[in-house]
Design a protein around this motif. Structure first.
Motif, PDB file in Angstrom:
ATOM      1  N   LYS A  28      33.760  32.079  44.258  1.00 12.90           N
ATOM      2  CA  LYS A  28      33.939  30.626  44.365  1.00 12.90           C
ATOM      3  C   LYS A  28      35.191  30.231  45.152  1.00 12.90           C
ATOM      4  O   LYS A  28      35.152  29.288  45.942  1.00 12.90           O
TER       5      LYS A  28
ATOM      6  N   ILE B 182      43.260  34.190  40.322  1.00 10.41           N
ATOM      7  CA  ILE B 182      42.172  34.423  39.385  1.00 10.41           C
ATOM      8  C   ILE B 182      42.683  34.294  37.950  1.00 10.41           C
ATOM      9  O   ILE B 182      43.708  34.873  37.595  1.00 10.41           O
ATOM     10  N   ASN B 183      41.964  33.552  37.138  1.00 10.61           N
ATOM     11  CA  ASN B 183      42.291  33.387  35.723  1.00 10.61           C
ATOM     12  C   ASN B 183      41.735  34.595  34.975  1.00 10.61           C
ATOM     13  O   ASN B 183      40.521  34.808  34.934  1.00 10.61           O
TER      14      ASN B 183
ATOM     15  N   ASN C 142      33.010  37.331  35.079  1.00  6.45           N
ATOM     16  CA  ASN C 142      33.905  36.177  35.193  1.00  6.45           C
ATOM     17  C   ASN C 142      34.845  36.318  36.394  1.00  6.45           C
ATOM     18  O   ASN C 142      35.018  35.381  37.182  1.00  6.45           O
TER      19      ASN C 142
ATOM     20  N   GLN D 285      34.812  34.052  40.031  1.00  8.96           N
ATOM     21  CA  GLN D 285      35.988  33.355  40.553  1.00  8.96           C
ATOM     22  C   GLN D 285      36.321  33.802  41.985  1.00  8.96           C
ATOM     23  O   GLN D 285      36.694  32.984  42.826  1.00  8.96           O
TER      24      GLN D 285
ATOM     25  N   GLY E 149      38.417  32.724  45.038  1.00 10.11           N
ATOM     26  CA  GLY E 149      39.425  33.775  45.059  1.00 10.11           C
ATOM     27  C   GLY E 149      39.571  34.518  46.362  1.00 10.11           C
ATOM     28  O   GLY E 149      40.690  34.832  46.778  1.00 10.11           O
TER      29      GLY E 149
END
Length: 79
Positions: A59, A43-44, A52, A56, A61
């Motif tokens: 989608k 994860i960023n 956010n 992630q 993670g």
């Protein structure tokens, strides 16, 4: 000594201050292995906001984290 695995929530280690308290209590009876879900899920965290991070995880993670955790666990098992 028995082992216990602790997996962070979607905030990862960054907001897991609670864990340090529990680690002291649990380490008396257990060998503790802590995994950061954000790290496992790739994860960023540059935009460290719930929406956010959650997006992630949904989608890609969760799948990344499951794959990596299985890889780590299976590598520790002696067959």
């Amino acid at each position: 000594m028995k082992e216990i695995v602790v997996l962070s929530d979607l905030w990862g280690i960054g907001k897991s201050e609670w864990f340090m308290y529990y680690r002291k209590l649990m380490s008396v009876s257990y060998a503790i292995k802590f995994y950061d879900s954000c790290e496992l899920g790739q994860i960023n965290l540059t935009k460290y906001e719930e929406a956010n991070i959650h997006e992630q995880f949904i989608k890609f993670g969760i799948q990344n984290a499951v794959d990596k955790l299985l890889e780590l666990v299976w590598s520790r098992i002696e067959l």
